[in-house]
Design a protein around this motif. Structure first.
Motif, PDB file in Angstrom:
ATOM      1  N   UNK A 265      36.559  44.045  30.806  1.00 47.48           N
ATOM      2  CA  UNK A 265      36.818  45.375  31.370  1.00 47.48           C
ATOM      3  C   UNK A 265      35.874  46.417  30.768  1.00 47.48           C
ATOM      4  N   UNK A 266      35.611  47.467  31.529  1.00 48.13           N
ATOM      5  CA  UNK A 266      34.980  48.637  30.936  1.00 48.13           C
ATOM      6  C   UNK A 266      35.951  49.208  29.905  1.00 48.13           C
ATOM      7  N   UNK A 267      35.451  50.024  29.021  1.00 46.90           N
ATOM      8  CA  UNK A 267      36.305  50.520  27.941  1.00 46.90           C
ATOM      9  C   UNK A 267      37.453  51.400  28.437  1.00 46.90           C
ATOM     10  N   UNK A 268      37.326  51.997  29.646  1.00 42.69           N
ATOM     11  CA  UNK A 268      38.457  52.768  30.191  1.00 42.69           C
ATOM     12  C   UNK A 268      39.440  51.873  30.950  1.00 42.69           C
ATOM     13  N   UNK A 269      39.111  50.579  31.095  1.00 50.30           N
ATOM     14  CA  UNK A 269      39.959  49.542  31.696  1.00 50.30           C
ATOM     15  C   UNK A 269      40.204  49.724  33.197  1.00 50.30           C
ATOM     16  N   UNK A 272      35.488  46.590  35.858  1.00 57.68           N
ATOM     17  CA  UNK A 272      35.245  46.234  37.261  1.00 57.68           C
ATOM     18  C   UNK A 272      36.524  45.723  37.942  1.00 57.68           C
ATOM     19  N   UNK A 273      36.452  45.577  39.270  1.00 61.31           N
ATOM     20  CA  UNK A 273      37.643  45.226  40.036  1.00 61.31           C
ATOM     21  C   UNK A 273      38.225  43.884  39.602  1.00 61.31           C
ATOM     22  N   UNK A 274      37.394  42.839  39.521  1.00 60.95           N
ATOM     23  CA  UNK A 274      37.958  41.507  39.260  1.00 60.95           C
ATOM     24  C   UNK A 274      38.707  41.440  37.931  1.00 60.95           C
ATOM     25  N   UNK A 275      38.149  41.928  36.830  1.00 59.55           N
ATOM     26  CA  UNK A 275      38.932  41.885  35.585  1.00 59.55           C
ATOM     27  C   UNK A 275      40.239  42.671  35.646  1.00 59.55           C
ATOM     28  N   UNK A 276      40.267  43.782  36.402  1.00 61.86           N
ATOM     29  CA  UNK A 276      41.529  44.527  36.514  1.00 61.86           C
ATOM     30  C   UNK A 276      42.583  43.696  37.243  1.00 61.86           C
ATOM     31  N   UNK A 277      42.173  42.993  38.292  1.00 60.34           N
ATOM     32  CA  UNK A 277      43.113  42.138  39.026  1.00 60.34           C
ATOM     33  C   UNK A 277      43.471  40.904  38.207  1.00 60.34           C
ATOM     34  N   UNK A 278      42.496  40.384  37.455  1.00 55.60           N
ATOM     35  CA  UNK A 278      42.767  39.220  36.617  1.00 55.60           C
ATOM     36  C   UNK A 278      43.783  39.565  35.533  1.00 55.60           C
ATOM     37  N   UNK A 291      43.380  41.031  30.429  1.00 54.80           N
ATOM     38  CA  UNK A 291      41.927  41.137  30.283  1.00 54.80           C
ATOM     39  C   UNK A 291      41.628  42.133  29.169  1.00 54.80           C
ATOM     40  N   UNK A 292      40.499  41.944  28.486  1.00 53.19           N
ATOM     41  CA  UNK A 292      40.124  42.803  27.362  1.00 53.19           C
ATOM     42  C   UNK A 292      38.827  43.558  27.665  1.00 53.19           C
ATOM     43  N   UNK A 293      38.722  44.733  27.086  1.00 58.10           N
ATOM     44  CA  UNK A 293      37.494  45.519  27.217  1.00 58.10           C
ATOM     45  C   UNK A 293      36.465  45.029  26.203  1.00 58.10           C
ATOM     46  N   UNK A 294      35.218  45.436  26.403  1.00 56.91           N
ATOM     47  CA  UNK A 294      34.165  45.047  25.465  1.00 56.91           C
ATOM     48  C   UNK A 294      34.461  45.594  24.074  1.00 56.91           C
ATOM     49  N   UNK A 295      34.982  46.818  24.005  1.00 57.72           N
ATOM     50  CA  UNK A 295      35.303  47.402  22.698  1.00 57.72           C
ATOM     51  C   UNK A 295      36.429  46.643  22.012  1.00 57.72           C
ATOM     52  N   UNK A 296      37.416  46.208  22.775  1.00 54.07           N
ATOM     53  CA  UNK A 296      38.523  45.456  22.182  1.00 54.07           C
ATOM     54  C   UNK A 296      38.037  44.116  21.632  1.00 54.07           C
ATOM     55  N   UNK A 297      37.179  43.429  22.372  1.00 57.21           N
ATOM     56  CA  UNK A 297      36.651  42.148  21.900  1.00 57.21           C
ATOM     57  C   UNK A 297      35.774  42.359  20.672  1.00 57.21           C
ATOM     58  N   UNK A 298      34.977  43.410  20.696  1.00 55.50           N
ATOM     59  CA  UNK A 298      34.134  43.726  19.542  1.00 55.50           C
ATOM     60  C   UNK A 298      34.981  43.976  18.299  1.00 55.50           C
ATOM     61  N   UNK A 299      36.070  44.701  18.458  1.00 55.94           N
ATOM     62  CA  UNK A 299      36.966  44.998  17.334  1.00 55.94           C
ATOM     63  C   UNK A 299      37.590  43.722  16.772  1.00 55.94           C
ATOM     64  N   UNK A 300      38.010  42.832  17.657  1.00 60.05           N
ATOM     65  CA  UNK A 300      38.591  41.555  17.221  1.00 60.05           C
ATOM     66  C   UNK A 300      37.566  40.742  16.440  1.00 60.05           C
ATOM     67  N   UNK A 301      36.331  40.692  16.946  1.00 62.38           N
ATOM     68  CA  UNK A 301      35.287  39.911  16.290  1.00 62.38           C
ATOM     69  C   UNK A 301      34.901  40.514  14.941  1.00 62.38           C
ATOM     70  N   UNK A 302      34.813  41.835  14.888  1.00 61.78           N
ATOM     71  CA  UNK A 302      34.484  42.498  13.622  1.00 61.78           C
ATOM     72  C   UNK A 302      35.590  42.291  12.598  1.00 61.78           C
ATOM     73  N   UNK A 303      36.845  42.307  13.052  1.00 55.46           N
ATOM     74  CA  UNK A 303      37.970  42.087  12.156  1.00 55.46           C
ATOM     75  C   UNK A 303      37.979  40.696  11.538  1.00 55.46           C
ATOM     76  N   UNK A 317      28.956  36.674  37.466  1.00 57.16           N
ATOM     77  CA  UNK A 317      29.797  37.228  38.532  1.00 57.16           C
ATOM     78  C   UNK A 317      31.146  37.672  37.996  1.00 57.16           C
ATOM     79  N   UNK A 318      31.826  38.494  38.788  1.00 58.86           N
ATOM     80  CA  UNK A 318      33.225  38.880  38.548  1.00 58.86           C
ATOM     81  C   UNK A 318      33.458  39.590  37.224  1.00 58.86           C
ATOM     82  N   UNK A 319      32.446  40.301  36.734  1.00 57.77           N
ATOM     83  CA  UNK A 319      32.628  41.049  35.497  1.00 57.77           C
ATOM     84  C   UNK A 319      32.660  40.181  34.259  1.00 57.77           C
ATOM     85  N   UNK A 320      32.255  38.922  34.380  1.00 56.21           N
ATOM     86  CA  UNK A 320      32.237  38.040  33.204  1.00 56.21           C
ATOM     87  C   UNK A 320      31.102  38.433  32.277  1.00 56.21           C
ATOM     88  N   UNK A 321      31.303  38.187  31.000  1.00 55.29           N
ATOM     89  CA  UNK A 321      30.276  38.458  30.009  1.00 55.29           C
ATOM     90  C   UNK A 321      30.466  37.565  28.807  1.00 55.29           C
TER      91      UNK A 321
END
Length: 329
Positions: A265-269, A272-278, A291-303, A317-321
């Motif tokens: 997800x974008x940081x405002x969640x 994109x459409x697919x992650x919001x529906x997922x 689904x998690x935002x890039x900032x949330x995943x970054x925080x988990x990894x840094x922790x 595709x589909x907002x995957x990263x």
């Protein structure tokens, strides 16, 4: 959006259910090699001729079948992707989507209660549903794993852990691209037959092993140069996701890589459409997934103590990263 578009959106499940019925009844496998009349096909699949003809006309209107006189046959596309005889068969993921439909029809209840209205598809309520999930994940991963494996540099890395790897699709393609790499696919015991059959099909049984266990409660092993986590965290709560990443980092050698693929997800969640529906799909089928935002995943990894955390520049595709971080030396 205008009113016609609104009504098309509201009724779009008609198309979906028509496709699902065609796959569930295995229409495309029967019509891949030769045309058949409705009567011929009805006799084979033991169906009512009137109902079957309506379905065949619907599939024709969807450009999945062709009609010639009184006979129907597959299009080139449907023969390639919807007939079981094809190596590119995508029916498993379509049947997985079919099993999700009932839960989605109770989305309002899931929202009101804040929890699931169906069992998790990965565990499933029966063998067919579990097979559709696991081999459906193989269908999806087979489309993108070769491209991802080719773009991620694992030169000099010798051991990879494919965490919750299902049938082992990513382990297979990482090993194909990297001849010196060996891998372990870690997943629930029920996954073992699917993983071992798939690995054997690719001739990699000597390089890819299977390890059974529960990711949250069991030992993952150590000594890995790379841990790959693909589409796992979304099924878990933030606390469990953090625990999984912590365990994955402990399994890494110093300087090892942790790679996480998710629908991000974008940081405002709100996109994109697919992650919001997922994320809603996770609400329907899991206790605490999202689904998690890039900032949330970054925080988990840094922790978990990872450094040099970044998102790889991959066009998926589909907002995957894919997020990557490095274990401390």
């Amino acid at each position: 959006m205008n009113v016609p578009e609104l009504l098309q959106l509201s009724s779009s499940y008609w198309n979906t259910c028509t496709l699902h019925a065609g796959v569930k009844l295995d229409i495309f496998s029967h019509l891949a090699d030769k045309p058949m009349t409705t009567a011929n096909l009805a006799e084979i699949i033991v169906a009512d001729e009137r109902g079957l003809e309506m379905l065949l006309h619907g599939l024709t209107a969807l450009d999945l079948l062709q009609k010639e006189g009184d006979s129907f046959k597959c299009t080139e596309f449907s023969a390639s992707y919807l007939a079981k005889s094809s190596e590119s068969y995508m029916g498993h993921i379509i049947m997985h989507h079919h099993y999700l439909v009932e839960g989605w029809s109770h989305l309002d209840e899931a929202v009101l209660r804040g929890g699931p209205v169906r069992k998790s598809s990965s565990h499933g309520t029966g063998e067919k549903e579990r097979e559709s999930f696991l081999m459906g994940m193989f269908n999806l991963a087979s489309l993108i794993a070769p491209r991802i494996a080719a773009q991620i540099d694992l030169k000099g890395r010798h051991r990879l852990l494919d965490l919750a790897g299902g049938p082992g699709t990513y382990a297979i393609h990482f090993c194909k691209v990297n001849p010196d790499l060996k891998a372990v696919v870690y997943d629930l015991p029920t996954t073992r037959p699917f993983a071992e059959q798939t690995v054997q099909r690719f001739g990699l049984s000597e390089r890819i092993a299977f390890s059974a266990g529960d990711i949250l409660s069991d030992d993952l092993g150590t000594g890995f140069d790379v841990v790959w986590i693909s589409h796992l965290l979304h099924s878990e709560s933030p606390a469990n996701s953090s625990a999984i990443v912590d365990k994955a980092v402990k399994a890494l050698n110093p300087g090892g890589l942790l790679l996480i693929q998710e629908f991000i997800l974008h940081d405002d969640k709100a996109a994109p459409l697919f992650p919001t529906l997922f994320s809603l799909n996770m609400l329907i089928g899991t206790q605490s997934g999202q689904a998690y935002s890039q900032q949330e995943i970054t925080t988990i990894m840094a922790g978990a103590g990872l450094a040099d955390i970044r998102r790889l520049q991959l066009d998926l595709a589909n907002g995957a990263g894919v997020m990557v971080g490095t274990a401390a030396n």
